[in-house]
Design a protein around this motif. Structure first.
Motif, short mmCIF file in Angstrom:
data_model
loop_
_atom_site.label_atom_id
_atom_site.label_comp_id
_atom_site.label_asym_id
_atom_site.label_seq_id
_atom_site.Cartn_x
_atom_site.Cartn_y
_atom_site.Cartn_z
N ALA A 1 50.66 53.82 46.34
CA ALA A 1 50.11 54.15 47.65
C ALA A 1 49.45 52.92 48.26
CB ALA A 1 49.10 55.29 47.53
N TRP A 2 49.29 52.98 49.58
CA TRP A 2 48.67 51.88 50.32
C TRP A 2 47.51 52.42 51.14
CZ3 TRP A 2 49.94 46.80 49.92
CH2 TRP A 2 51.12 46.52 49.22
N ARG A 3 46.43 51.69 51.19
CA ARG A 3 45.28 52.01 52.03
C ARG A 3 45.26 50.96 53.11
NH1 ARG A 3 39.75 50.00 51.67
NH2 ARG A 3 38.36 51.52 52.57
N HIS B 1 43.40 56.53 42.89
CA HIS B 1 42.40 56.62 43.95
C HIS B 1 41.03 56.16 43.50
CE1 HIS B 1 44.87 58.43 47.06
NE2 HIS B 1 45.46 59.09 46.09
N ASP B 2 40.78 56.10 42.19
CA ASP B 2 39.53 55.56 41.66
C ASP B 2 39.65 54.04 41.70
OD1 ASP B 2 37.29 54.74 40.30
OD2 ASP B 2 37.77 55.80 38.45
N ARG B 3 39.08 53.42 42.72
CA ARG B 3 39.27 51.98 42.94
C ARG B 3 38.73 51.15 41.79
NH1 ARG B 3 37.85 50.38 48.91
NH2 ARG B 3 38.94 48.51 48.26
N SER B 4 37.79 51.67 41.00
CA SER B 4 37.26 50.90 39.87
C SER B 4 38.32 50.70 38.79
CB SER B 4 36.02 51.59 39.28
OG SER B 4 36.38 52.83 38.71
N ASN B 5 39.36 51.54 38.79
CA ASN B 5 40.44 51.40 37.79
C ASN B 5 41.56 50.48 38.26
OD1 ASN B 5 39.31 53.08 35.88
ND2 ASN B 5 40.18 54.91 36.80
N ASN B 6 41.52 50.03 39.51
CA ASN B 6 42.58 49.18 40.01
C ASN B 6 42.38 47.75 39.53
OD1 ASN B 6 44.03 51.18 41.39
ND2 ASN B 6 42.54 51.13 43.05
N SER B 7 43.46 47.04 39.36
CA SER B 7 43.46 45.71 38.78
C SER B 7 42.73 44.70 39.65
CB SER B 7 44.91 45.27 38.59
OG SER B 7 44.95 44.02 37.99
N SER B 8 41.92 43.85 39.03
CA SER B 8 41.23 42.81 39.79
C SER B 8 41.24 41.46 39.08
CB SER B 8 39.78 43.23 40.04
OG SER B 8 39.05 43.19 38.83
N ASN B 9 41.25 41.46 37.77
CA ASN B 9 41.19 40.25 36.97
C ASN B 9 39.80 39.62 36.95
OD1 ASN B 9 42.90 39.05 35.13
ND2 ASN B 9 43.31 37.29 36.41
N LEU B 10 38.77 40.34 37.36
CA LEU B 10 37.40 39.86 37.22
C LEU B 10 36.99 39.99 35.76
CD1 LEU B 10 35.47 41.42 40.24
CD2 LEU B 10 35.87 39.00 39.82
N PRO B 11 36.15 39.07 35.27
CA PRO B 11 35.66 39.23 33.89
C PRO B 11 34.88 40.53 33.75
CG PRO B 11 35.11 37.06 34.78
CD PRO B 11 35.66 37.87 35.92
N GLU C 1 42.90 34.36 39.92
CA GLU C 1 44.26 34.84 39.72
C GLU C 1 44.30 36.36 39.84
OE1 GLU C 1 45.76 33.05 36.13
OE2 GLU C 1 45.48 31.04 36.93
N PHE C 2 43.81 36.83 40.97
CA PHE C 2 43.72 38.26 41.30
C PHE C 2 45.05 38.95 41.01
CE2 PHE C 2 43.90 41.49 44.86
CZ PHE C 2 42.94 42.35 44.34
N THR C 3 45.00 40.04 40.28
CA THR C 3 46.22 40.75 39.90
C THR C 3 46.50 41.97 40.78
OG1 THR C 3 44.99 42.00 38.24
CG2 THR C 3 46.11 39.99 37.50
N GLY C 4 45.60 42.24 41.72
CA GLY C 4 45.83 43.33 42.66
C GLY C 4 46.67 42.81 43.82
#
Length: 134
Positions: free
Chosen positions: A16-18, A75-85, A47-50
């Motif tokens: 999905a896209w927001r 929809h739980d944005r905390s579970n989306n990929s970010s590549n932050l430590p 190297e953001f993976t989202g």
């Protein structure tokens, strides 16, 4: 000719896209763009993976209108990929790169530059079987 970048929409990669529309004034365009540019730099550094795409309206309305799209599978944005430590927030990473309080100062200035936003937020599901390669 401008180089164009294509959004990779592999089947199953993003469900999905927001997208959010923002409209501002030319006088405050820089205030809106500062956190957008800085996020792009931060994404590159970590190297953001989202995925995230920023568009600017070029015809058919207020030419200070931008659309920001983010793909996600949950929809739980905390579970989306970010590549932050682990344990590091976006605010911490942003301030570490751009200086103490940069996050709050940049986002406050951006929010004051926006005349219209919020009511134009929607979420859309990508339908690869009905689409061409983008």
């Amino acid at each position: 000719m401008n180089e164009s970048k294509h959004i990779n929409l592999k089947q199953g990669a993003v469900r999905a896209w927001r997208h959010i529309h923002y409209a501002g004034t030319e006088a405050k365009n820089g205030d809106f763009m500062t956190p957008q540019r800085r996020l792009a730099q931060l994404f590159s550094d970590i190297e953001f993976t989202g995925n995230r795409a920023v568009f600017k309206l070029v015809s058919g309305g207020n030419n200070q209108t931008f659309m920001i799209m983010s793909g996600f599978n949950n929809h739980d944005r905390s579970n989306n990929s970010s590549n932050l430590p682990d344990g590091k927030s976006w605010e911490d990473a942003y301030n570490e790169k751009f200086g103490e309080n940069a996050w709050s100062e940049d986002w406050s200035a951006q929010n004051e530059a926006i005349e219209t936003w919020g009511s134009n937020v929607s979420k859309m599901q990508f339908r690869p079987e009905l689409s061409t390669k983008l």
